[in-house]
Design a protein around this motif. Structure first.
Motif, PDB file in Angstrom:
ATOM      1  N   PHE A  68       0.858  -1.177   0.000  1.00 49.32           N
ATOM      2  CA  PHE A  68       0.000   0.000   0.000  1.00 49.32           C
ATOM      3  C   PHE A  68       0.897   1.231   0.000  1.00 49.32           C
ATOM      4  O   PHE A  68       1.717   1.406   0.905  1.00 49.32           O
ATOM      5  CB  PHE A  68      -0.898   0.020   1.237  1.00 49.32           C
ATOM      6  CG  PHE A  68      -1.925  -1.080   1.244  1.00 49.32           C
ATOM      7  CD1 PHE A  68      -3.195  -0.860   0.735  1.00 49.32           C
ATOM      8  CD2 PHE A  68      -1.625  -2.330   1.767  1.00 49.32           C
ATOM      9  CE1 PHE A  68      -4.147  -1.873   0.750  1.00 49.32           C
ATOM     10  CE2 PHE A  68      -2.564  -3.342   1.789  1.00 49.32           C
ATOM     11  CZ  PHE A  68      -3.830  -3.114   1.277  1.00 49.32           C
ATOM     12  N   TRP A  91      -6.785   2.299  -2.715  1.00 52.59           N
ATOM     13  CA  TRP A  91      -7.296   2.097  -1.372  1.00 52.59           C
ATOM     14  C   TRP A  91      -7.663   3.436  -0.759  1.00 52.59           C
ATOM     15  O   TRP A  91      -7.208   4.488  -1.215  1.00 52.59           O
ATOM     16  CB  TRP A  91      -6.301   1.351  -0.488  1.00 52.59           C
ATOM     17  CG  TRP A  91      -5.014   2.098  -0.221  1.00 52.59           C
ATOM     18  CD1 TRP A  91      -3.887   2.098  -0.986  1.00 52.59           C
ATOM     19  CD2 TRP A  91      -4.737   2.937   0.904  1.00 52.59           C
ATOM     20  NE1 TRP A  91      -2.919   2.883  -0.417  1.00 52.59           N
ATOM     21  CE2 TRP A  91      -3.419   3.406   0.755  1.00 52.59           C
ATOM     22  CE3 TRP A  91      -5.464   3.345   2.010  1.00 52.59           C
ATOM     23  CZ2 TRP A  91      -2.812   4.267   1.675  1.00 52.59           C
ATOM     24  CZ3 TRP A  91      -4.868   4.190   2.932  1.00 52.59           C
ATOM     25  CH2 TRP A  91      -3.557   4.634   2.758  1.00 52.59           C
ATOM     26  N   LYS A  92      -8.510   3.372   0.279  1.00 54.56           N
ATOM     27  CA  LYS A  92      -8.870   4.596   1.010  1.00 54.56           C
ATOM     28  C   LYS A  92      -9.261   4.256   2.439  1.00 54.56           C
ATOM     29  O   LYS A  92      -9.665   3.128   2.741  1.00 54.56           O
ATOM     30  CB  LYS A  92     -10.003   5.339   0.314  1.00 54.56           C
ATOM     31  CG  LYS A  92     -11.331   4.611   0.336  1.00 54.56           C
ATOM     32  CD  LYS A  92     -12.404   5.431  -0.348  1.00 54.56           C
ATOM     33  CE  LYS A  92     -13.753   4.725  -0.296  1.00 54.56           C
ATOM     34  NZ  LYS A  92     -14.826   5.551  -0.815  1.00 54.56           N
ATOM     35  N   TYR A 100     -10.655   0.472   6.421  1.00 54.24           N
ATOM     36  CA  TYR A 100     -10.210   0.807   5.075  1.00 54.24           C
ATOM     37  C   TYR A 100     -10.950  -0.046   4.060  1.00 54.24           C
ATOM     38  O   TYR A 100     -11.532  -1.071   4.398  1.00 54.24           O
ATOM     39  CB  TYR A 100      -8.708   0.528   4.917  1.00 54.24           C
ATOM     40  CG  TYR A 100      -7.837   1.400   5.765  1.00 54.24           C
ATOM     41  CD1 TYR A 100      -7.256   2.543   5.240  1.00 54.24           C
ATOM     42  CD2 TYR A 100      -7.578   1.078   7.092  1.00 54.24           C
ATOM     43  CE1 TYR A 100      -6.435   3.348   6.008  1.00 54.24           C
ATOM     44  CE2 TYR A 100      -6.770   1.878   7.871  1.00 54.24           C
ATOM     45  CZ  TYR A 100      -6.201   3.012   7.322  1.00 54.24           C
ATOM     46  OH  TYR A 100      -5.397   3.804   8.088  1.00 54.24           O
ATOM     47  N   SER A 101     -10.859   0.374   2.809  1.00 56.28           N
ATOM     48  CA  SER A 101     -11.353  -0.450   1.714  1.00 56.28           C
ATOM     49  C   SER A 101     -10.362  -0.325   0.564  1.00 56.28           C
ATOM     50  O   SER A 101      -9.613   0.646   0.482  1.00 56.28           O
ATOM     51  CB  SER A 101     -12.749  -0.016   1.268  1.00 56.28           C
ATOM     52  OG  SER A 101     -12.713   1.297   0.746  1.00 56.28           O
ATOM     53  N   TYR A 102     -10.349  -1.356  -0.260  1.00 58.69           N
ATOM     54  CA  TYR A 102      -9.562  -1.262  -1.482  1.00 58.69           C
ATOM     55  C   TYR A 102     -10.203  -2.091  -2.575  1.00 58.69           C
ATOM     56  O   TYR A 102     -11.027  -2.965  -2.320  1.00 58.69           O
ATOM     57  CB  TYR A 102      -8.094  -1.641  -1.262  1.00 58.69           C
ATOM     58  CG  TYR A 102      -7.766  -3.092  -0.985  1.00 58.69           C
ATOM     59  CD1 TYR A 102      -7.625  -4.023  -2.024  1.00 58.69           C
ATOM     60  CD2 TYR A 102      -7.524  -3.533   0.318  1.00 58.69           C
ATOM     61  CE1 TYR A 102      -7.274  -5.342  -1.766  1.00 58.69           C
ATOM     62  CE2 TYR A 102      -7.177  -4.850   0.584  1.00 58.69           C
ATOM     63  CZ  TYR A 102      -7.049  -5.747  -0.467  1.00 58.69           C
ATOM     64  OH  TYR A 102      -6.700  -7.045  -0.213  1.00 58.69           O
ATOM     65  N   SER A 136      -9.863  -9.101   6.900  1.00 60.38           N
ATOM     66  CA  SER A 136     -10.670  -8.512   5.840  1.00 60.38           C
ATOM     67  C   SER A 136     -11.696  -9.505   5.311  1.00 60.38           C
ATOM     68  O   SER A 136     -11.572 -10.713   5.497  1.00 60.38           O
ATOM     69  CB  SER A 136      -9.783  -8.041   4.690  1.00 60.38           C
ATOM     70  OG  SER A 136      -9.273  -9.145   3.967  1.00 60.38           O
TER      71      SER A 136
END
Length: 165
Positions: A68, A91-92, A100-102, A136
């Motif tokens: 990342f 990602w953010k 987070y998410s990606y 995740s």
């Protein structure tokens, strides 16, 4: 002459100090601006494919390495495969400091090496309190060469931050 020489040495020492200090700042830590933990860094991940309806594991876990980068990009490194490429994604940060998410995309190939489509993986993850582990859940879509979804799946993963220690 002596004063000029001393000023020169002092100026050089100051320049070196600023240079070394600047280098230290640019390479230190894997967090955002030296504050709370973030995803920035390299992660060693074990992915478990799952039946989307029952949650039961499908097959063995697979090792994946994720990198990342600051700014919101990521690179997925997988073991050797003639059937798919490594993934590239974005990602953010979501809610709070640890969510987070990606999403990442990879290309798919047949046994002859011909392009047959792509895959898109969407992940939601939560860092633990140390910032060095996360869990995740993921969904993935398998796309044909025209971008039509022809299959889908689910997975979970556990990840540990790679460190120099």
């Amino acid at each position: 002459m002596k004063t000029t020489f001393l000023k020169s040495i002092g100026g050089t020492a100051l320049a070196l100090l600023v240079l070394v200090g600047g280098m230290q700042i640019s390479v230190s830590g894997q967090d955002d601006e030296g504050h709370e933990p973030s995803l920035v860094g390299v992660w060693l991940t074990q992915v478990t494919r799952r039946n989307c309806d029952t949650g039961e594991p499908i097959g063995a876990t697979s090792p994946v390495q994720l990198t990342f980068a600051k700014g919101g990009t990521l690179l997925e490194t997988i073991g050797p495969s003639i059937f798919r490429s490594p993934g590239n994604g974005i990602w953010k940060r979501e809610h709070g400091w640890n969510e987070y998410s990606y999403a990442l995309r990879f290309m798919r190939f047949d046994a002859a090496g011909s392009f047959v489509g792509s895959g898109i993986v969407r992940v939601a993850l939560t860092l633990d309190e140390t910032g060095d582990h996360y869990t995740s859940t993921a969904t993935n879509d398998v796309l044909d060469v025209n971008g039509n979804v022809i299959g889908s799946g689910c997975a979970t993963s556990v990840s540990t931050r790679f460190s120099m220690e």
